[in-house]
Design a protein around this motif. Structure first.
Motif, mmCIF file in Angstrom:
data_model
loop_
_atom_site.group_PDB
_atom_site.id
_atom_site.type_symbol
_atom_site.label_atom_id
_atom_site.label_comp_id
_atom_site.label_asym_id
_atom_site.label_seq_id
_atom_site.Cartn_x
_atom_site.Cartn_y
_atom_site.Cartn_z
ATOM 1 N N ALA A 85 4.144 -4.099 -16.081
ATOM 2 C CA ALA A 85 3.261 -5.146 -16.675
ATOM 3 C C ALA A 85 3.567 -6.575 -17.325
ATOM 4 O O ALA A 85 2.165 -7.095 -16.729
ATOM 5 N N TRP A 86 4.463 -7.250 -16.456
ATOM 6 C CA TRP A 86 4.170 -8.739 -16.303
ATOM 7 C C TRP A 86 2.725 -8.721 -15.551
ATOM 8 O O TRP A 86 2.843 -9.489 -15.359
ATOM 9 N N LYS A 87 2.895 -8.034 -14.373
ATOM 10 C CA LYS A 87 2.306 -8.068 -13.200
ATOM 11 C C LYS A 87 0.966 -8.683 -13.060
ATOM 12 O O LYS A 87 -0.316 -9.031 -13.169
ATOM 13 N N LYS A 88 0.338 -7.288 -13.886
ATOM 14 C CA LYS A 88 -0.823 -6.663 -14.636
ATOM 15 C C LYS A 88 -0.897 -7.947 -15.181
ATOM 16 O O LYS A 88 -2.790 -7.908 -15.669
ATOM 17 N N MET A 89 -0.319 -8.469 -16.822
ATOM 18 C CA MET A 89 -1.214 -9.394 -17.811
ATOM 19 C C MET A 89 -1.189 -10.747 -17.124
ATOM 20 O O MET A 89 -1.399 -11.982 -18.081
ATOM 21 N N ILE A 90 -0.538 -10.919 -15.664
ATOM 22 C CA ILE A 90 -0.856 -12.513 -15.528
ATOM 23 C C ILE A 90 -1.748 -12.586 -14.749
ATOM 24 O O ILE A 90 -2.677 -11.611 -14.057
ATOM 25 N N SER B 71 8.740 -0.949 -11.562
ATOM 26 C CA SER B 71 9.149 -0.630 -12.967
ATOM 27 C C SER B 71 8.178 -1.012 -13.834
ATOM 28 O O SER B 71 7.416 -1.651 -13.869
ATOM 29 N N PRO B 72 8.052 -0.128 -14.674
ATOM 30 C CA PRO B 72 6.718 -0.209 -15.553
ATOM 31 C C PRO B 72 7.086 -1.532 -16.556
ATOM 32 O O PRO B 72 5.825 -2.156 -16.617
ATOM 33 N N PHE B 73 8.332 -2.424 -16.348
ATOM 34 C CA PHE B 73 8.692 -3.338 -16.872
ATOM 35 C C PHE B 73 7.806 -4.645 -16.225
ATOM 36 O O PHE B 73 7.174 -5.222 -16.524
ATOM 37 N N PHE B 74 8.765 -4.122 -14.547
ATOM 38 C CA PHE B 74 7.981 -5.534 -13.807
ATOM 39 C C PHE B 74 6.200 -5.202 -14.188
ATOM 40 O O PHE B 74 5.425 -6.188 -13.219
ATOM 41 N N ALA C 14 6.594 -9.628 -27.384
ATOM 42 C CA ALA C 14 5.693 -8.430 -27.191
ATOM 43 C C ALA C 14 6.713 -8.164 -25.948
ATOM 44 O O ALA C 14 6.621 -6.234 -26.143
ATOM 45 N N MET C 15 6.631 -8.398 -24.878
ATOM 46 C CA MET C 15 7.533 -7.452 -23.906
ATOM 47 C C MET C 15 8.348 -6.952 -24.363
ATOM 48 O O MET C 15 8.947 -6.429 -24.172
ATOM 49 N N VAL C 16 9.164 -8.220 -24.386
ATOM 50 C CA VAL C 16 10.861 -7.487 -25.299
ATOM 51 C C VAL C 16 10.874 -6.631 -25.908
ATOM 52 O O VAL C 16 11.606 -5.304 -25.740
ATOM 53 N N ARG C 17 9.703 -6.849 -26.987
ATOM 54 C CA ARG C 17 9.882 -5.237 -27.833
ATOM 55 C C ARG C 17 9.437 -4.052 -26.878
ATOM 56 O O ARG C 17 9.838 -2.744 -27.168
ATOM 57 N N ALA C 18 8.427 -4.366 -26.518
ATOM 58 C CA ALA C 18 7.537 -2.930 -25.778
ATOM 59 C C ALA C 18 8.344 -1.955 -24.958
ATOM 60 O O ALA C 18 8.615 -1.245 -24.633
ATOM 61 N N ASP D 70 1.110 -1.425 0.188
ATOM 62 C CA ASP D 70 0.109 0.247 -0.470
ATOM 63 C C ASP D 70 1.354 1.290 0.029
ATOM 64 O O ASP D 70 0.551 2.484 -0.571
ATOM 65 N N GLU D 71 2.000 1.507 1.115
ATOM 66 C CA GLU D 71 2.962 2.539 0.558
ATOM 67 C C GLU D 71 3.259 2.815 -0.495
ATOM 68 O O GLU D 71 3.284 3.505 -1.161
ATOM 69 N N TYR D 72 3.981 1.999 -1.645
ATOM 70 C CA TYR D 72 4.385 1.643 -2.554
ATOM 71 C C TYR D 72 3.373 1.549 -3.563
ATOM 72 O O TYR D 72 3.683 2.174 -4.803
ATOM 73 N N GLU D 73 2.501 1.305 -3.585
ATOM 74 C CA GLU D 73 1.733 1.361 -4.293
ATOM 75 C C GLU D 73 1.893 0.396 -5.014
ATOM 76 O O GLU D 73 1.861 0.565 -6.882
ATOM 77 N N THR D 74 2.467 -1.741 -4.736
ATOM 78 C CA THR D 74 3.006 -2.156 -6.299
ATOM 79 C C THR D 74 2.631 -3.683 -5.385
ATOM 80 O O THR D 74 2.387 -3.982 -4.388
ATOM 81 N N VAL D 75 2.531 -4.503 -6.078
ATOM 82 C CA VAL D 75 2.158 -6.230 -5.797
ATOM 83 C C VAL D 75 3.764 -6.291 -5.295
ATOM 84 O O VAL D 75 4.911 -6.571 -6.023
#
Length: 477
Positions: A373-378, A368-371, A399-403, A99-104
């Protein structure tokens, strides 16, 4: 005396009792007390374990049997580090910091401190990184401290060969409140190393074995099978709990279906087993060793039989048991991989990275945007028998490598998304036909419903708020 203080005093007493007498009743009492001052999802997990212990579930009976033959220090560290620190202390801490960092936040971190190794196994996923790369002791200390600060107390050490890395025992000794699973070829676990593992108690080696002597020595080198036996003997003498790490290939498929092989592992003190499907990465990658979809389905049936049979504390097939974890664990959802160059990869088989621990903190990389994005897609598929973005949903990895312009972390790593793309597309389509039949027609989709947004922080926050609102309404009613 507060309820939690009283509960913790009872837990301390029970830990001593479990170490002395690992009965199902003591384990049930331990899980019951722990559940009283934990939050979801740990509370539900503790209640589930309590129920399993009361009902003499085969898995609990197996753990009881293993605890009774283990070194008391080993049992103590499993209970205090792997159960209490990781689940009871770590989970609420991770939730608060999420909650503090707003990330899983993940539950564990995989670290490859070195890629140096005394073997050169056929198809090793790490073999092309080069023996000259390694993390310093200070870099590993920094990662573990940052992870501890985030409520993460469970670490997997792999490589290369972890026992080739000189600071390994210093790290285990320094972080006595964390627990370590070490993937190793076992050839360096001599009497001295086994004795030290028994004294520390906070690490379990998962020793690589491919099957019988001919399977193992073909892939790992002549004489390795016998050295594994010596490692088992040394660890058994010191009461260290150890497991097996098995790479499933076309070559050893029939062995992995053979009950005699699994009886052999159990008879030699192996307590648990991880099964990894061969992936076409690393040294001389080839599709020739990748199991066929039909073989994968046969292995799934056998792994399920073993998982629920009570012969071992647990058996997990990383590609076939995705339904137990709501899909892929990687990408920062449940874990990420820090390689010997300092790059942070989504998993040990995805050799692409955007960030390095030498440039950013662990929390910066997780956010980071990279990680994210991974978490949101699972999960990547509604069928959790198709969890992997490499062999089940290969277009996801590309797609992830390119994006995110993720860079290959060793020469040739890009082959997985270039040279092997057509073969992986065909493999994934053929597996989909079999997996969909099992998933939908055999009732797995109903028993293990797919959950969306589990690793998406905003979606998780909304779900928790709805659960708390429902709980409040239920109390009023």
């Amino acid at each position: 005396m507060g309820i939690k203080t009283f509960a913790m005093k009872q837990v301390t007493k029970l830990v001593v009792e479990v170490v002395k007498n690992s009965s199902e009743d003591n384990l049930a009492r331990l899980f019951s007390i722990l559940s009283k001052f934990t939050k979801e999802p740990t509370k539900s997990a503790m209640k589930k374990f309590e129920k399993m212990a009361k009902e003499r579930d085969p898995m609990i009976v197996a753990w009881k049997r293993i605890f009774q033959r283990a070194n008391p220090r080993v049992v103590d560290r499993i209970i205090n580090n792997l159960i209490i620190n990781e689940f009871v202390v770590g989970e609420p801490k991770r939730q608060a910091l999420a909650d503090e960092y707003e990330t899983v936040l993940p539950k564990l971190v995989v670290i490859s401190p070195t890629y140096a190794c005394n073997l050169r196994c056929v198809g090793c996923y790490a073999g092309l990184y080069g023996n000259k790369y390694q993390l310093t002791k200070e870099e590993v200390e920094k990662v573990i401290k940052e992870a501890n600060d985030l409520g993460i107390y469970f670490f997997i050490i792999t490589g290369g060969e972890p026992f080739f890395w000189k600071p390994l025992f210093d790290i285990l000794e320094e972080f006595q409140d964390s627990y370590f699973l070490i993937y190793t070829n076992g050839t360096l676990i001599d009497e001295k190393a086994a004795k030290k593992l028994g004294e520390l108690g906070n690490a379990t080696p998962a020793i690589s074995i491919e099957g019988w002597k001919e399977d193992t020595d073909w892939r790992r080198g002549n004489g390795v099978y016998e050295k594994i036996h010596r490692a088992w003997e040394n660890l058994t003498r010191e009461g260290v709990i150890y497991g097996a790490s098995i790479t499933a290939t076309k070559a050893n498929h029939e062995t992995l279906l053979d009950d005699k092989f699994w009886d052999y592992l159990a008879d030699h003190g192996v307590s648990y087993a991880w099964i990894f499907q061969y992936m076409p990465v690393g040294i001389n990658p080839t599709m020739d060793l990748v199991p066929t979809p039909e073989q994968r389905l046969e292995r799934f049936r056998k792994a399920e039989e073993l998982r629920t049979g009570g012969k071992f504390a647990f058996v997990a097939d990383f590609w076939n048991h995705g339904f137990l974890t709501n899909g892929c664990l990687a990408g920062g959802a449940k874990y990420l991989h820090i390689n010997a160059k300092g790059y942070v990869e989504p998993c040990v088989f995805q050799h692409f990275a955007v960030d390095s621990i030498r440039e950013k903190s662990l929390i910066e990389i997780l956010k980071s945007p990279f990680f994210e994005a991974w978490k949101k897609m699972i999960p990547y598929s509604d069928n959790l028998l198709r969890p992997c973005p490499i062999i089940d949903n290969p277009k996801v990895l590309r797609a992830m490598v390119r994006a995110f312009n993720a860079k290959p972390t060793h020469d040739g790593a890009e082959k997985i998304i270039t040279d092997f793309a057509p073969a992986l597309d065909e493999l994934s389509e053929n597996w989909k036909k079999l997996a969909d039949k099992v998933w939908y027609e055999e009732g797995l989709s109903e028993k293990y419903p797919t959950k969306r947004g589990v690793y998406n922080y905003e979606a998780r926050k909304r779900r928790y708020a709805q659960a708390e609102e429902k709980l409040a309404l239920d109390k009023k009613a």
